[in-house]
Design a protein around this motif. Structure first.
Motif, PDB file in Angstrom:
ATOM      1  N   PRO A  92       0.806  -1.230   0.000  1.00  0.00           N
ATOM      2  CA  PRO A  92       0.000   0.000   0.000  1.00  0.00           C
ATOM      3  C   PRO A  92       0.839   1.281   0.000  1.00  0.00           C
ATOM      4  O   PRO A  92       0.356   2.336  -0.401  1.00  0.00           O
ATOM      5  N   ALA A  93       2.097   1.181   0.453  1.00  0.00           N
ATOM      6  CA  ALA A  93       2.959   2.354   0.482  1.00  0.00           C
ATOM      7  C   ALA A  93       3.568   2.653  -0.885  1.00  0.00           C
ATOM      8  O   ALA A  93       4.053   3.766  -1.116  1.00  0.00           O
ATOM      9  N   LEU A  94       3.515   1.675  -1.794  1.00  0.00           N
ATOM     10  CA  LEU A  94       4.200   1.812  -3.074  1.00  0.00           C
ATOM     11  C   LEU A  94       3.265   1.860  -4.278  1.00  0.00           C
ATOM     12  O   LEU A  94       3.654   2.361  -5.337  1.00  0.00           O
ATOM     13  N   PHE A  95       2.048   1.329  -4.110  1.00  0.00           N
ATOM     14  CA  PHE A  95       1.163   1.192  -5.269  1.00  0.00           C
ATOM     15  C   PHE A  95      -0.222   1.739  -4.964  1.00  0.00           C
ATOM     16  O   PHE A  95      -0.745   1.601  -3.853  1.00  0.00           O
ATOM     17  N   ASN A  96      -0.833   2.346  -5.963  1.00  0.00           N
ATOM     18  CA  ASN A  96      -2.165   2.921  -5.803  1.00  0.00           C
ATOM     19  C   ASN A  96      -3.274   1.887  -5.879  1.00  0.00           C
ATOM     20  O   ASN A  96      -4.289   2.010  -5.216  1.00  0.00           O
ATOM     21  N   ASN A  97      -3.081   0.869  -6.714  1.00  0.00           N
ATOM     22  CA  ASN A  97      -4.159  -0.092  -6.956  1.00  0.00           C
ATOM     23  C   ASN A  97      -3.764  -1.484  -6.489  1.00  0.00           C
ATOM     24  O   ASN A  97      -3.531  -2.388  -7.288  1.00  0.00           O
ATOM     25  N   VAL A  98      -3.696  -1.660  -5.185  1.00  0.00           N
ATOM     26  CA  VAL A  98      -3.419  -2.979  -4.615  1.00  0.00           C
ATOM     27  C   VAL A  98      -4.725  -3.773  -4.633  1.00  0.00           C
ATOM     28  O   VAL A  98      -5.733  -3.329  -4.072  1.00  0.00           O
ATOM     29  N   PRO A  99      -4.754  -4.952  -5.274  1.00  0.00           N
ATOM     30  CA  PRO A  99      -6.014  -5.666  -5.486  1.00  0.00           C
ATOM     31  C   PRO A  99      -6.540  -6.443  -4.273  1.00  0.00           C
ATOM     32  O   PRO A  99      -7.513  -7.174  -4.384  1.00  0.00           O
ATOM     33  N   PHE A 100      -5.898  -6.286  -3.135  1.00  0.00           N
ATOM     34  CA  PHE A 100      -6.347  -6.986  -1.933  1.00  0.00           C
ATOM     35  C   PHE A 100      -6.089  -6.105  -0.717  1.00  0.00           C
ATOM     36  O   PHE A 100      -5.327  -5.138  -0.775  1.00  0.00           O
ATOM     37  N   ASP A 101      -6.745  -6.441   0.373  1.00  0.00           N
ATOM     38  CA  ASP A 101      -6.523  -5.760   1.647  1.00  0.00           C
ATOM     39  C   ASP A 101      -5.699  -6.706   2.507  1.00  0.00           C
ATOM     40  O   ASP A 101      -6.182  -7.758   2.916  1.00  0.00           O
ATOM     41  N   MET A 102      -4.457  -6.342   2.771  1.00  0.00           N
ATOM     42  CA  MET A 102      -3.560  -7.282   3.448  1.00  0.00           C
ATOM     43  C   MET A 102      -3.979  -7.546   4.897  1.00  0.00           C
ATOM     44  O   MET A 102      -3.548  -8.535   5.497  1.00  0.00           O
ATOM     45  N   HIS A 103      -4.823  -6.699   5.472  1.00  0.00           N
ATOM     46  CA  HIS A 103      -5.287  -6.926   6.830  1.00  0.00           C
ATOM     47  C   HIS A 103      -6.574  -7.751   6.879  1.00  0.00           C
ATOM     48  O   HIS A 103      -6.804  -8.500   7.835  1.00  0.00           O
ATOM     49  N   LYS A 104      -7.412  -7.628   5.850  1.00  0.00           N
ATOM     50  CA  LYS A 104      -8.723  -8.279   5.878  1.00  0.00           C
ATOM     51  C   LYS A 104      -8.813  -9.540   5.018  1.00  0.00           C
ATOM     52  O   LYS A 104      -9.643 -10.407   5.286  1.00  0.00           O
ATOM     53  N   ASP A 105      -7.984  -9.639   3.981  1.00  0.00           N
ATOM     54  CA  ASP A 105      -8.133 -10.735   3.016  1.00  0.00           C
ATOM     55  C   ASP A 105      -7.258 -11.948   3.303  1.00  0.00           C
ATOM     56  O   ASP A 105      -7.333 -12.946   2.589  1.00  0.00           O
ATOM     57  N   PHE A 106      -6.415 -11.861   4.355  1.00  0.00           N
ATOM     58  CA  PHE A 106      -5.537 -12.982   4.681  1.00  0.00           C
ATOM     59  C   PHE A 106      -5.679 -13.376   6.143  1.00  0.00           C
ATOM     60  O   PHE A 106      -5.928 -12.529   7.005  1.00  0.00           O
ATOM     61  N   GLN A 107      -5.503 -14.661   6.394  1.00  0.00           N
ATOM     62  CA  GLN A 107      -5.403 -15.177   7.751  1.00  0.00           C
ATOM     63  C   GLN A 107      -3.925 -15.468   8.022  1.00  0.00           C
ATOM     64  O   GLN A 107      -3.337 -16.345   7.397  1.00  0.00           O
ATOM     65  N   PRO A 108      -3.291 -14.742   8.940  1.00  0.00           N
ATOM     66  CA  PRO A 108      -1.907 -15.051   9.271  1.00  0.00           C
ATOM     67  C   PRO A 108      -1.788 -16.445   9.900  1.00  0.00           C
ATOM     68  O   PRO A 108      -2.621 -16.836  10.720  1.00  0.00           O
ATOM     69  N   ILE A 109      -0.748 -17.168   9.515  1.00  0.00           N
ATOM     70  CA  ILE A 109      -0.478 -18.490  10.081  1.00  0.00           C
ATOM     71  C   ILE A 109       0.733 -18.439  10.996  1.00  0.00           C
ATOM     72  O   ILE A 109       0.650 -18.771  12.180  1.00  0.00           O
ATOM     73  N   SER A 110       1.881 -18.013  10.448  1.00  0.00           N
ATOM     74  CA  SER A 110       3.091 -17.920  11.257  1.00  0.00           C
ATOM     75  C   SER A 110       4.145 -17.094  10.539  1.00  0.00           C
ATOM     76  O   SER A 110       4.258 -17.146   9.313  1.00  0.00           O
ATOM     77  N   PHE A 111       4.902 -16.352  11.310  1.00  0.00           N
ATOM     78  CA  PHE A 111       6.126 -15.752  10.785  1.00  0.00           C
ATOM     79  C   PHE A 111       7.088 -16.899  10.487  1.00  0.00           C
ATOM     80  O   PHE A 111       7.073 -17.921  11.172  1.00  0.00           O
TER      81      PHE A 111
END
Length: 328
Positions: free
Chosen positions: A107-126
């Motif tokens: 989101p800091a680099l591109f205007n049209n990111v096709p997903f929401d990295m907070h809402k569209d993914f379920q984190p599993i593990s670092f």
């Protein structure tokens, strides 16, 4: 006789359909996972993300009892592959080997990111993190970062390569903090950028140790500095950017994490997280990633990865601002 045959055929089809439905229900009722899992790597084969994905997938298979098939889907700084996972079924059979590029910096680099990295993914593990190495071609007449800064003074013909957000932002930050001017050359794949660096077609390339170390050890490129705040045990003689350029506060590292589409069942999250932790503890993963490539392996809880994504998003926005990068 003909009517009987037709009735028999209809009955046979009906029984077959019932059998298929029953088989489908039986498969669905089996505990996860009951078939192969697809792991999408949003960067090219041979990239650091690919290396991490294959190391973990090989060992997670032993825990899960099913194979994990790697699928490389590079392009658009990782957004093509990440978007494919964001839009996939939330059943646990599609996972993303995400990075700071896809799950923090986009989101800091591109205007049209096709997903929401907070809402569209379920984190599993670092999974792990790794510093980057700043390198130039062997035929460039500089031996140190300080010499490169002096060499670049007043020149407008120099270029730098990048194929990911970490590669670009790390270099843009370096240029901003040292006053160097270079033209950005974007690449679809890191290995291609490396080939052009070796050939001298670009002046500078900054990439993680996983990509750089084989070339550094093979003397095909000239390393100048590492982007972490402390020196790397894998290249202890290589100074940090702060040391080499006589600046203060420069630090940027790459990291990798595992995600699924949002809303996968809780038991799937638990099983995948346990498989990551088991894989991280194996000598195979420790040797191939940490000992050989300088990656710091650090599995986490899903909640810890979610918190890291939020923190890293702010960090990368600040880094892009410092580097003076305009959104594309």
């Amino acid at each position: 006789m003909r009517r009987f045959t037709i009735k028999a055929l209809v009955c046979a089809i009906a029984f077959a359909a019932i059998g298929l439905v029953a088989a489908g229900r039986e498969a669905a009722a089996q505990p996860y996972p009951n078939r192969a899992i697809r792991a999408i790597v949003p960067f090219a084969a041979g990239s650091a993300t690919d290396i991490v994905a294959r190391a973990f997938a090989d060992r997670m298979t032993a825990t899960l009892g099913q194979s994990i098939v790697i699928e490389n889907r590079p392009g658009a700084n990782g957004m093509i592959g990440a978007n494919a996972v964001a839009k996939a079924d939330a059943d646990g059979y599609t996972i993303l080997i995400g990075t700071n590029s896809t799950n923090a910096a986009a989101p800091a680099l591109f205007n049209n990111v096709p997903f929401d990295m907070h809402k569209d993914f379920q984190p599993i593990s670092f999974l792990c993190s790794v510093p980057l190495i700043v390198a130039v071609p062997n035929d460039l007449p500089v031996k140190t970062l300080a010499e490169l800064i002096a060499y670049a003074r007043g020149r407008t013909d120099l270029t730098f390569a990048s194929a990911s957000a970490s590669q670009r932002v790390s270099t843009e930050m370096l240029l901003s903090m040292t006053g160097m001017k270079m033209t950005h050359v974007a690449y679809r794949q890191g290995p291609t950028a490396m080939q052009d660096l070796i050939a001298g077609r670009v002046t500078l390339f900054t990439a993680d140790l996983g990509v750089m170390l084989p070339q550094v050890r093979g003397n095909t490129i000239r390393p100048l500095a590492v982007t972490s705040s402390t020196r790397s045990p894998q290249v202890p003689d290589l100074p940090t950017v702060d040391e080499a350029a006589n600046v203060k506060g420069y630090e940027l590292i790459a990291w990798f994490g595992m995600f699924t589409p949002a809303n996968v069942p809780a038991d799937v999250v638990t099983k995948l997280n346990a498989a990551v932790r088991a894989a991280a503890a194996t000598p195979e993963v420790q040797n191939s990633l940490q000992a050989a490539l300088g990656m710091q392996i650090a599995p986490s809880s899903p909640e810890e990865l979610a918190a890291r994504v939020r923190t890293e998003a702010v960090k990368w926005q600040e880094a892009a601002t410092v580097a003076g990068i305009e959104k594309q």
